[in-house]
Write a protein that holds these residues in place. Sequence first.
Motif, PDB file in Angstrom:
ATOM      1  N   PHE A  97      -6.810   1.947  -2.810  1.00 41.01           N
ATOM      2  CA  PHE A  97      -7.895   0.979  -2.976  1.00 41.01           C
ATOM      3  C   PHE A  97      -7.508  -0.122  -3.967  1.00 41.01           C
ATOM      4  O   PHE A  97      -7.778  -1.312  -3.732  1.00 41.01           O
ATOM      5  N   LEU A  98      -6.889   0.253  -5.065  1.00 41.16           N
ATOM      6  CA  LEU A  98      -6.543  -0.730  -6.095  1.00 41.16           C
ATOM      7  C   LEU A  98      -5.412  -1.643  -5.632  1.00 41.16           C
ATOM      8  O   LEU A  98      -5.403  -2.843  -5.947  1.00 41.16           O
ATOM      9  N   ALA A  99      -4.450  -1.093  -4.878  1.00 42.91           N
ATOM     10  CA  ALA A  99      -3.351  -1.922  -4.370  1.00 42.91           C
ATOM     11  C   ALA A  99      -3.862  -2.941  -3.372  1.00 42.91           C
ATOM     12  O   ALA A  99      -3.382  -4.085  -3.322  1.00 42.91           O
ATOM     13  N   GLU A 100      -4.854  -2.576  -2.575  1.00 43.15           N
ATOM     14  CA  GLU A 100      -5.432  -3.518  -1.608  1.00 43.15           C
ATOM     15  C   GLU A 100      -6.056  -4.705  -2.336  1.00 43.15           C
ATOM     16  O   GLU A 100      -5.841  -5.862  -1.983  1.00 43.15           O
ATOM     17  N   ARG A 101      -6.839  -4.418  -3.370  1.00 44.94           N
ATOM     18  CA  ARG A 101      -7.476  -5.503  -4.121  1.00 44.94           C
ATOM     19  C   ARG A 101      -6.439  -6.350  -4.848  1.00 44.94           C
ATOM     20  O   ARG A 101      -6.525  -7.582  -4.860  1.00 44.94           O
ATOM     21  N   ARG A 102      -5.448  -5.720  -5.454  1.00 47.89           N
ATOM     22  CA  ARG A 102      -4.428  -6.460  -6.187  1.00 47.89           C
ATOM     23  C   ARG A 102      -3.688  -7.421  -5.259  1.00 47.89           C
ATOM     24  O   ARG A 102      -3.437  -8.577  -5.612  1.00 47.89           O
ATOM     25  N   TRP A 103      -3.338  -6.929  -4.070  1.00 47.01           N
ATOM     26  CA  TRP A 103      -2.625  -7.779  -3.118  1.00 47.01           C
ATOM     27  C   TRP A 103      -3.508  -8.946  -2.689  1.00 47.01           C
ATOM     28  O   TRP A 103      -3.041 -10.081  -2.577  1.00 47.01           O
ATOM     29  N   ALA A 104      -4.774  -8.679  -2.463  1.00 51.42           N
ATOM     30  CA  ALA A 104      -5.688  -9.746  -2.043  1.00 51.42           C
ATOM     31  C   ALA A 104      -5.811 -10.820  -3.117  1.00 51.42           C
ATOM     32  O   ALA A 104      -5.809 -12.017  -2.815  1.00 51.42           O
ATOM     33  N   LEU A 105      -5.945 -10.404  -4.386  1.00 54.79           N
ATOM     34  CA  LEU A 105      -6.059 -11.386  -5.460  1.00 54.79           C
ATOM     35  C   LEU A 105      -4.778 -12.195  -5.624  1.00 54.79           C
ATOM     36  O   LEU A 105      -4.828 -13.383  -5.977  1.00 54.79           O
ATOM     37  N   ASP A 106      -3.646 -11.553  -5.377  1.00 56.51           N
ATOM     38  CA  ASP A 106      -2.369 -12.256  -5.490  1.00 56.51           C
ATOM     39  C   ASP A 106      -2.079 -13.137  -4.283  1.00 56.51           C
ATOM     40  O   ASP A 106      -1.285 -14.077  -4.382  1.00 56.51           O
ATOM     41  N   HIS A 107      -2.693 -12.834  -3.134  1.00 61.81           N
ATOM     42  CA  HIS A 107      -2.425 -13.555  -1.886  1.00 61.81           C
ATOM     43  C   HIS A 107      -3.740 -13.896  -1.180  1.00 61.81           C
ATOM     44  O   HIS A 107      -4.004 -13.433  -0.066  1.00 61.81           O
TER      45      HIS A 107
ATOM     46  N   LEU B 231       0.824  -1.205   0.000  1.00 69.21           N
ATOM     47  CA  LEU B 231       0.000   0.000   0.000  1.00 69.21           C
ATOM     48  C   LEU B 231       0.859   1.256   0.000  1.00 69.21           C
ATOM     49  O   LEU B 231       0.615   2.203  -0.754  1.00 69.21           O
ATOM     50  N   THR B 232       1.871   1.256   0.862  1.00 65.44           N
ATOM     51  CA  THR B 232       2.745   2.420   0.978  1.00 65.44           C
ATOM     52  C   THR B 232       3.457   2.698  -0.341  1.00 65.44           C
ATOM     53  O   THR B 232       3.550   3.853  -0.791  1.00 65.44           O
ATOM     54  N   ALA B 233       3.947   1.646  -0.996  1.00 64.03           N
ATOM     55  CA  ALA B 233       4.656   1.814  -2.267  1.00 64.03           C
ATOM     56  C   ALA B 233       3.718   2.326  -3.354  1.00 64.03           C
ATOM     57  O   ALA B 233       4.089   3.190  -4.157  1.00 64.03           O
ATOM     58  N   ALA B 234       2.498   1.804  -3.400  1.00 66.10           N
ATOM     59  CA  ALA B 234       1.547   2.222  -4.429  1.00 66.10           C
ATOM     60  C   ALA B 234       1.175   3.694  -4.258  1.00 66.10           C
ATOM     61  O   ALA B 234       1.113   4.456  -5.234  1.00 66.10           O
ATOM     62  N   GLU B 235       0.934   4.106  -3.033  1.00 63.85           N
ATOM     63  CA  GLU B 235       0.557   5.497  -2.782  1.00 63.85           C
ATOM     64  C   GLU B 235       1.724   6.441  -3.044  1.00 63.85           C
ATOM     65  O   GLU B 235       1.549   7.532  -3.598  1.00 63.85           O
ATOM     66  N   ALA B 236       2.932   6.010  -2.693  1.00 61.80           N
ATOM     67  CA  ALA B 236       4.112   6.856  -2.868  1.00 61.80           C
ATOM     68  C   ALA B 236       4.461   7.057  -4.338  1.00 61.80           C
ATOM     69  O   ALA B 236       5.147   8.031  -4.680  1.00 61.80           O
TER      70      ALA B 236
END
Length: 214
Positions: A87-97, A67-72
């Motif tokens: 929001f998009l990084a949260e979903r992406r991480w969830a789908l990947d993990h 999340l921190t990297a995506a926002e930065a």
Amino acid sequence: MRAAVTAEILDAAHRQLADGGATHISLRAVARELGMASSAVHRYFATRDDVLTALLLREYTALADALTAAEAAVPRDDYRGRLRALFLAERRWALDHPYSWGLLFGQPVPGYAAPQATTEPATRFFRLLVRVSDDAPTPTAPPPGAFALPARTLPGATAFAPEAPDWCRTVTMAAGAWMFGSISAELWGHLGPGDDLEALYRSGVDHWVSLLLG
């Protein structure tokens, strides 16, 4: 050597998530998979709860770092872009993990209470939302569709943003609740076989970003 063995134990415990969830994590099963004596595993983790805590910290931190990297990566003056990235990084991480997501946000493990050390990485999403809101120009009035609850009904949100107006805290918590529920519903098949679930999610993101920033 200790760090390497600790990582192997946590990796083995993580694989057990796929077999039956966090309640099926067992030090004995971990030892058997790694070809270790149970007593050897206990030198690294005294109890199953210790393994759960270490696994939670590792996965919460991995998500928080993503999340921190995506926002930065978004320009500082692009406030809507920064919120969308979260929001998009949260979903992406969830789908990947997906199994990690289930561990963090699925059914609680009976008899287990996560320690205080998990609070910071577990709440990084909300902290970053508040940071973007603090950076953005403050709306002169709540945007259309915003709603508010008294601060006393949202003690968690008040702790994150003690100076924010009631509507901002309320919308922030509601946006987070929508996000967690939407992602979990998609992961666990409750939305059905939609052709473009990402488009559905993005439309929701746009709605909440508009409410957060006006």
